[in-house]
Write an enzyme that holds these catalytic residues in place. Structure first.
Site, PDB file in Angstrom:
ATOM      1  N   SER A 168       0.817  -1.216   0.000  1.00 19.19           N
ATOM      2  CA  SER A 168       0.000   0.000   0.000  1.00 19.19           C
ATOM      3  C   SER A 168       0.848   1.263   0.000  1.00 19.19           C
ATOM      4  O   SER A 168       1.932   1.306   0.593  1.00 19.19           O
ATOM      5  CB  SER A 168      -0.901   0.006   1.235  1.00 19.19           C
ATOM      6  OG  SER A 168      -1.588   1.241   1.357  1.00 19.19           O
ATOM      7  N   TYR A 217      -2.046   5.478  -4.645  1.00 20.99           N
ATOM      8  CA  TYR A 217      -3.112   6.478  -4.673  1.00 20.99           C
ATOM      9  C   TYR A 217      -2.588   7.686  -5.445  1.00 20.99           C
ATOM     10  O   TYR A 217      -1.468   8.149  -5.170  1.00 20.99           O
ATOM     11  CB  TYR A 217      -3.482   6.930  -3.260  1.00 20.99           C
ATOM     12  CG  TYR A 217      -4.257   5.934  -2.449  1.00 20.99           C
ATOM     13  CD1 TYR A 217      -5.554   5.581  -2.818  1.00 20.99           C
ATOM     14  CD2 TYR A 217      -3.719   5.370  -1.296  1.00 20.99           C
ATOM     15  CE1 TYR A 217      -6.279   4.667  -2.065  1.00 20.99           C
ATOM     16  CE2 TYR A 217      -4.439   4.464  -0.540  1.00 20.99           C
ATOM     17  CZ  TYR A 217      -5.720   4.123  -0.931  1.00 20.99           C
ATOM     18  OH  TYR A 217      -6.427   3.220  -0.188  1.00 20.99           O
ATOM     19  N   THR A 252      -5.228   2.975  -7.582  1.00 23.26           N
ATOM     20  CA  THR A 252      -6.560   2.939  -6.996  1.00 23.26           C
ATOM     21  C   THR A 252      -7.330   4.202  -7.360  1.00 23.26           C
ATOM     22  O   THR A 252      -6.880   5.315  -7.076  1.00 23.26           O
ATOM     23  CB  THR A 252      -6.466   2.800  -5.471  1.00 23.26           C
ATOM     24  OG1 THR A 252      -5.834   1.552  -5.160  1.00 23.26           O
ATOM     25  CG2 THR A 252      -7.838   2.831  -4.820  1.00 23.26           C
ATOM     26  N   LYS A 255      -7.430  -0.315 -10.012  1.00 20.92           N
ATOM     27  CA  LYS A 255      -8.213  -0.925  -8.926  1.00 20.92           C
ATOM     28  C   LYS A 255      -9.371  -0.010  -8.539  1.00 20.92           C
ATOM     29  O   LYS A 255      -9.180   1.195  -8.346  1.00 20.92           O
ATOM     30  CB  LYS A 255      -7.314  -1.174  -7.717  1.00 20.92           C
ATOM     31  CG  LYS A 255      -7.989  -1.877  -6.550  1.00 20.92           C
ATOM     32  CD  LYS A 255      -6.979  -2.149  -5.451  1.00 20.92           C
ATOM     33  CE  LYS A 255      -7.570  -2.943  -4.303  1.00 20.92           C
ATOM     34  NZ  LYS A 255      -8.551  -2.143  -3.535  1.00 20.92           N
ATOM     35  N   HIS A 313     -13.529  -1.561  -2.677  1.00 15.93           N
ATOM     36  CA  HIS A 313     -12.683  -1.213  -1.524  1.00 15.93           C
ATOM     37  C   HIS A 313     -13.159  -1.928  -0.258  1.00 15.93           C
ATOM     38  O   HIS A 313     -13.057  -1.398   0.849  1.00 15.93           O
ATOM     39  CB  HIS A 313     -12.674   0.302  -1.308  1.00 15.93           C
ATOM     40  CG  HIS A 313     -11.339   0.860  -0.923  1.00 15.93           C
ATOM     41  ND1 HIS A 313     -10.494   1.468  -1.808  1.00 15.93           N
ATOM     42  CD2 HIS A 313     -10.693   0.891   0.273  1.00 15.93           C
ATOM     43  CE1 HIS A 313      -9.394   1.867  -1.189  1.00 15.93           C
ATOM     44  NE2 HIS A 313      -9.488   1.514   0.071  1.00 15.93           N
TER      45      HIS A 313
END
Length: 335
Positions: A108, A130, A156, A212, A236
């Site tokens: 992540s 992100y 994402t 994603k 999510h």
């Protein structure tokens, strides 16, 4: 001794017993009334599959490619920010368990350890990104992922902001500072991101890009036009929108439009039978999220490995009972 977590429910309750109320609310909670979380589980459970028996299933193969790297089974560990709230050096423990199980981990953006330290475990990795307001920091993260040997970049798109679940807000939970940033302000997600920005990003990295957070064929096709190698059908885990469709309900339509592009799915997948269901609906593989953190909470690295071992063993058994010796045969179960 490894905690006996032999079912998803046992793993859930073991984590609940092990964690402070605030951390458990963070791990298990979802947006709003958590109806999307419940729908995820219910929709996977509602899928009924026939079988191809009699068939020779004396030898079964689950080896495949997930996110551009080899995997012992059609699964990877999903990116989960803030895992440090569950255990010290959580991401390192997860990575070591993934290496032992032979499956990849998606690191992540909000991980509690650096990409370099996680890569040093020897696990096969992808990096989740992100889109950030600070484009210099974003570019540096992509560079670091490339140099650390990540096999793919997972962008994402379904999180223009992080709001946390009502349950975690009620406990006063605070997300641990992510390890990738010198200044936590640099971790601010960019809510103005468009498909044009995704195209630019895909054109500036040597890694294959996966998108994603896709929930419709239109989004999936737009992702491919933006340069994506594949998509991850995801809501999510029900953490962002309480009105999102369950991923099992939209997966078949999305997969049916993807041709040679890859399709993975997450959100609510807890068993090897769920993995078989996902394959039958058209996915090439799945990402496992919350169950990993439940295992981590209960028994650290060994707990994560126990969850992965359980799911892979269940998938092997489910394949045999469905009359499938290969993953390709599993994808014909609903044909």
């Amino acid at each position: 001794m490894t905690t006996a977590t032999t079912t998803p429910a046992a793993e859930f309750y073991a984590a609940q017993s092990a964690l402070p109320a605030s951390a458990f609310a963070f791990v298990s909670g979802g947006a709003g009334t958590e109806s999307t979380v419940r729908a995820n589980f219910a929709n996977w459970d509602a899928i009924r599959l026939g079988h191809r028996l009699p068939a020779d299933v004396g030898q079964r193969s689950m080896f495949t490619t997930v996110l551009s790297t080899q995997s012992a089974a059609p699964l990877a560990v999903a990116p989960m920010g803030g895992a440090g709230a569950v255990a010290p050096e959580a991401d390192l423990a997860i990575a070591r368990a993934c290496k032992k199980a032979g499956v990849p981990m998606v690191v992540s953006t909000m991980a509690s350890s650096s990409i370099e330290d996680i890569a040093a475990t020897g696990a096969e990795l992808a990096f989740q990104l992100y889109p950030l307001r600070n484009k210099d920091v974003q570019a540096d993260l992509v560079r670091r992922a490339e140099e650390s040997g990540c096999h793919a970049l997972v962008v994402t798109i379904d999180t223009p902001l992080r709001h946390g679940s009502q349950r975690e807000q009620a406990t006063g939970f605070t997300l641990p500072d992510p390890a990738h940033f010198h200044d936590v302000a640099d971790a601010e997600i960019d809510p103005t991101t468009t498909w044009g920005d995704i195209e630019v990003l895909a054109g500036t990295t040597r890694l294959p890009v996966w998108i994603k957070g896709v929930l419709s064929p239109t989004q999936a096709q737009r992702a491919v036009r933006a340069g994506a190698a594949g998509v991850i059908v995801s809501n999510h885990g029900g953490r962002q929108s309480d009105a999102a469709p369950a991923t099992a309900s939209v997966l078949p339509t999305i997969a049916g439009t993807m041709n040679d592009s890859g399709v993975l799915v997450d959100s609510g997948i807890t068993t090897g039978t769920d993995v078989l269901r996902a394959l039958a609906l058209g996915a090439d593989g799945v990402l496992i999220g919350r169950q990993i953190l439940y295992g981590l909470a209960a028994d650290g690295e060994q707990g994560v490995q126990a969850v992965l071992t359980r799911i892979i063993s269940e998938l092997d058994r489910a394949l045999a009972c469905a009359g499938c010796a290969t993953l390709a045969e599993a994808k014909t179960l609903r044909a």
